[in-house]
Motif scaffolding. Structure first.
Motif, PDB file in Angstrom:
ATOM      1  N   LEU A   2       0.852  -1.181   0.200  1.00 44.75           N
ATOM      2  CA  LEU A   2       0.015  -0.024  -0.292  1.00 44.75           C
ATOM      3  C   LEU A   2       0.881   1.319  -0.004  1.00 44.75           C
ATOM      4  CD1 LEU A   2      -2.136   0.784   3.103  1.00 44.75           C
ATOM      5  CD2 LEU A   2      -0.720  -1.097   3.288  1.00 44.75           C
ATOM      6  N   GLY A   5      -1.020   4.708  -0.355  1.00 46.02           N
ATOM      7  CA  GLY A   5      -1.811   4.467   0.729  1.00 46.02           C
ATOM      8  C   GLY A   5      -1.178   4.837   2.130  1.00 46.02           C
ATOM      9  N   ASP A  24      -7.183  -3.717   3.670  1.00 43.47           N
ATOM     10  CA  ASP A  24      -6.307  -4.197   2.503  1.00 43.47           C
ATOM     11  C   ASP A  24      -6.318  -5.690   2.598  1.00 43.47           C
ATOM     12  OD1 ASP A  24      -3.440  -2.610   1.088  1.00 43.47           O
ATOM     13  OD2 ASP A  24      -3.774  -4.944   1.077  1.00 43.47           O
ATOM     14  N   PHE A  26      -3.623  -7.316   1.220  1.00 45.15           N
ATOM     15  CA  PHE A  26      -2.206  -7.617   1.078  1.00 45.15           C
ATOM     16  C   PHE A  26      -1.786  -8.515  -0.260  1.00 45.15           C
ATOM     17  CE2 PHE A  26      -2.078  -5.606   5.201  1.00 45.15           C
ATOM     18  CZ  PHE A  26      -1.105  -4.620   4.924  1.00 45.15           C
ATOM     19  N   ALA A  75      -7.164   0.732  -3.502  1.00 40.06           N
ATOM     20  CA  ALA A  75      -6.795  -0.751  -3.782  1.00 40.06           C
ATOM     21  C   ALA A  75      -7.139  -0.868  -5.390  1.00 40.06           C
ATOM     22  CB  ALA A  75      -7.626  -1.532  -3.068  1.00 40.06           C
ATOM     23  N   ASN A  97     -14.913  -3.929  -7.826  1.00 39.51           N
ATOM     24  CA  ASN A  97     -14.718  -3.892  -6.355  1.00 39.51           C
ATOM     25  C   ASN A  97     -14.639  -2.418  -6.188  1.00 39.51           C
ATOM     26  OD1 ASN A  97     -14.356  -6.374  -5.763  1.00 39.51           O
ATOM     27  ND2 ASN A  97     -12.262  -6.333  -5.977  1.00 39.51           N
ATOM     28  N   LYS A 146      -9.720   1.928 -14.926  1.00 37.33           N
ATOM     29  CA  LYS A 146      -9.847   3.285 -14.117  1.00 37.33           C
ATOM     30  C   LYS A 146     -10.908   4.233 -14.800  1.00 37.33           C
ATOM     31  CE  LYS A 146      -6.529   2.263 -11.114  1.00 37.33           C
ATOM     32  NZ  LYS A 146      -6.955   2.622  -9.653  1.00 37.33           N
TER      33      LYS A 146
END
Ligand SMILES: NC(=O)c1ccc[n+]([C@@H]2O[C@H](COP(=O)([O-])OP(=O)(O)OC[C@H]3O[C@@H](n4cnc5c(N)ncnc54)[C@H](O)[C@@H]3O)[C@@H](O)[C@H]2O)c1
Length: 324
Positions: A2, A5, A24, A26, A75, A97, A146
């Motif tokens: 991250l 973030g 997260d 991971f 994410a 998501n 995106k």
């Protein structure tokens, strides 16, 4: 790890009132930064939840039990080449998501949403520097995942005026924090500056330059490298922008000028004092010759002022971090 973030949470920690919950799974790295971040917050103001954003029921439980004012959504999967090989992985994680999170925001009244978008939404640029109004024609599934998410955010805003978003279109993010506590690491690492620093340290045999025959002054690609701490600050500015009742919008995050791959290599050689091997490989498909942001909008509308607009500072921080 991250990357963006972590640095943003570090910036958020400067305000003592802020409470942060990090979610997260991971898939992108390790847990190292979590313990660094936890120490920056008073007890009860920091929470880490190990969760995949596709786990809708668990996500809903979290939103039902918490009261969030804002979501900052970093994410994603982020390897352009992999997105061409495995597009569904990208649409599922980056777009579907994101829908899950928007759904939670609308259902539980979280009215501010900051989204990590990318210069990849523009595709092959027809003008440099690239402004936000440039046509959006992504040339790979990563960029399209995106751009679709941005459009979905726009539709969500249209249907619910209380819900507002800012999409930050990052250019090439690089560097580490000035106090050395957080740096950049991806799994696998595909980003230029860490790869060059690793070559200087002998962790890699050489650095590979994809194409030295572009129509640029030295033949290699030119990118707009933005220091991670300036980008972290852009997220704080975006939250303030929304809190000040400004409309949903998208903003480029870059410095408005770029450096070639060879210039970055030379800079790391100078800083490290190591003359490592450079290999030239053919161009990669879908790599535009230049990607440089027009940053007028974020500067004028959010009052964002960069502090690290200097290739030497960026590379030095990355080098110091990589040496640890
Ligand atoms: N690094 C860049 O130069 C750059 C440029 C443009 C855009 N971006 C965007 O910025 C964002 C952050 O990038 P980064 O460089 O910090 O990458 P990163 O891999 O360090 O961070 C992304 C994090 O998301 C997590 N994650 C991914 N899918 C998840 C899921 N389904 N559920 C829960 N967690 C999940 C990963 O584990 C990882 O910790 C991404 O959305 C990326 O597309 C990055």
């Amino acid at each position: 790890m991250l990357y963006i973030g972590s640095h943003t949470v570090k910036e958020l920690a400067k305000s003592r009132e802020t409470r942060v919950t990090i979610v997260d799974n991971f898939c992108g790295g390790d847990f190292d930064s979590i313990s660094v971040l936890q120490k920056l917050f008073e007890v009860g103001k920091f929470e880490f939840v190990l969760l995949d954003l596709s786990e809708f029921k668990k996500l809903e439980e979290l939103f039902r039990e918490s009261h969030f004012d804002a979501i900052i959504h970093f994410a994603a999967h982020l390897q352009v080449g992999e997105s061409v090989q495995n597009p569904l992985k990208y649409y599922r994680n980056n777009t579907m998501n994101t829908i899950n999170l928007i759904d939670m925001a609308l259902k539980y009244g979280v009215n501010y949403f900051i989204f990590s978008s990318s210069a990849a939404v523009y595709g092959e640029p027809i003008e440099i520097p690239i402004s936000e109004t440039h046509p959006k024609k992504p040339i790979n599934p990563y960029g399209l995942s995106k751009w679709m998410s941005e459009q979905i955010l726009q539709d969500a805003t249209n249907s619910n005026p209380n819900f507002k978003y800012v999409a930050l279109r990052y250019f090439n993010v690089a560097g580490a924090s000035s106090d050395g506590s957080l740096g950049e690491s991806h799994t696998p690492e595909t980003h230029l500056i860490p790869l060059i620093a690793q070559s200087a340290l002998g962790k890699r045999q050489s650095i590979v330059v994809f194409g030295d025959d572009y129509d640029t002054f030295d033949g290699s690609c030119i990118r707009d490298y933005i220091h991670i701490e300036d980008l972290a600050l852009a997220h704080i500015k975006a939250l303030e922008y929304l809190a000040n009742n400004n409309p949903s919008d998208s903003f480029n995050c870059g410095y408005g000028h770029g450096y070639s791959v060879f210039e970055v290599i030379e800079m790391v050689k100078k800083i490290s004092g190591v003359d490592f091997k450079v290999n030239i490989a053919p161009r990669r498909e879908g790599d535009p010759a230049q990607l440089v942001a027009n940053n007028h909008k974020i500067v004028t509308q959010m009052g964002w002022k960069p502090h690290y607009d200097d290739l030497e500072k960026i590379c030095k921080s990355a080098w110091e971090w990589e040496k640890l």
